[in-house]
Design an enzyme around this catalytic site. Structure first.
Site, short mmCIF file in Angstrom:
data_model
loop_
_atom_site.label_atom_id
_atom_site.label_comp_id
_atom_site.label_asym_id
_atom_site.label_seq_id
_atom_site.Cartn_x
_atom_site.Cartn_y
_atom_site.Cartn_z
CB THR A 1 -0.94 0.05 1.22
OG1 THR A 1 -1.80 1.18 1.11
CG2 THR A 1 -0.20 0.13 2.54
CG ASN B 1 -3.87 5.00 2.94
OD1 ASN B 1 -3.52 5.34 4.06
ND2 ASN B 1 -5.08 5.23 2.46
CD GLU C 1 -7.02 1.25 -7.43
OE1 GLU C 1 -8.05 1.79 -7.84
OE2 GLU C 1 -6.62 1.35 -6.26
CG ASP D 1 -9.40 -1.42 -4.62
OD1 ASP D 1 -8.65 -0.42 -4.51
OD2 ASP D 1 -10.36 -1.44 -5.39
N GLY E 1 -9.34 10.01 3.74
CA GLY E 1 -10.39 9.86 2.72
C GLY E 1 -11.73 10.42 3.18
CG ASP F 1 -11.96 7.73 7.77
OD1 ASP F 1 -12.70 6.88 7.26
OD2 ASP F 1 -10.82 7.46 8.19
CE LYS G 1 -11.51 3.90 9.01
NZ LYS G 1 -10.57 4.52 8.08
#
Ligand code: IMP
Length: 188
Positions: free
Chosen positions: A7, A9, A36, A65, A141, A143, A163
Site C-alpha cells: 500500500t 497509504n 489500478e 482495495d 479519505g 472518514d 474505527k
C-alpha cells in the site's frame, strides 16, 4: 504469523497493524506498485493487482482495495472512490449527495497471495450514512463525512481501535484471520 501489505497509504498500514496485532498477525510494509485497472468490483481490482505483483516476482503479500458505495448514486463512487476523492474531495461528495438519500456503505476487499496459504480474497462492509458536514480529524479519505450504523461519530472522530471495530477494513480483517487459520490447519 506475518503478512506484508502492499500500500502507499500509511493510514491503511496502521489500521492493519492495530487490527491484526491482537489476532496474532504482524504486518510489515512491502514497497511495490500495481496499476489500478478499471473494473466493476473491488475483487476484480484486487485480483488484477495480485496477478501483476506475482508477475513482477513478488511473493507472500496482501493487497487492499476499498470504496464508498452510495445507493442513491447507483453505487457511485464505488470502484472510482480514489478518483473522486482526488478530484472532488469530501466537499465534492457532499455536493453530489445533496438532496438525495444519504445511505452509504464502505466495502473492503483484501487479497492474500502466499506460498504457504495459497491465494484468496475476503471482504468486509460497513453500512452507514453520509452526514451534512465534515467532522473529525482522524483517519483519511471520506472518514470525516461517514457515520457507521449504530454510531453517532464519524470515522474521523474515532480512535483507530473504534474505527476498526465498525469499519469495512476491520470486518475484512475479522474474516481474514479465520480463513488463514483454516488454510494453515488444512496443510497439517
Ligand atoms: P483505495 O482502496 O486506496 O483505492 O481507496 C479508494 C478510495 O476510498 C480512496 O480515496 C480512499 O480515500 C477511500 N477510502 C478507502 N478506505 C477508506 C476508509 O477507511 N476511510 C475513508 N476513505 C476510505
Amino acid at each position: 504469523m506475518r503478512l506484508r501489505l502492499v500500500t502507499s497509504n500509511r493510514h491503511k498500514l496502521e489500521e492493519y497493524r492495530q487490527g491484526l496485532a491482537p489476532l496474532g498477525v504482524a504486518v510489515e510494509h512491502l514497497q511495490a506498485d500495481c496499476d489500478e485497472i478499471q473494473a466493476d468490483t473491488l475483487e476484480e481490482v484486487v485480483l488484477a493487482c495480485m496477478r501483476q505483483l506475482r508477475a513482477g516476482g513478488h511473493r507472500d503479500f496482501m493487497v487492499d482495495d476499498s470504496g464508498l458505495f452510495v445507493p442513491s448514486l447507483n453505487g457511485f463512487p464505488g470502484v472510482y472512490s480514489a478518483y473522486v476523492m482526488h478530484t472532488l474531495g469530501c466537499q465534492g461528495m457532499l455536493r453530489l449527495i445533496d438532496g438525495l438519500d444519504r445511505k452509504a456503505r464502505f466495502e473492503c476487499c483484501i487479497g492474500v497471495c502466499s506460498d504457504e496459504l495459497g491465494e484468496f480474497t475476503v471482504t468486509g462492509a460497513s453500512p452507514g450514512r453520509i452526514i451534512h458536514e465534515e467532522r473529525g480529524m482522524e483517519g483519511f479519505g471520506y472518514d470525516p463525512i461517514f457515520v457507521p450504523d449504530g454510531q453517532e461519530l464519524t470515522f474521523a472522530q474515532m480512535d483507530m481501535g473504534t474505527k476498526n471495530a465498525y469499519s469495512h477494513r476491520g470486518r475484512a480483517m475479522q474474516a481474514l484471520v479465520p480463513e488463514m487459520r483454516r488454510r494453515m490447519e488444512g496443510r497439517r
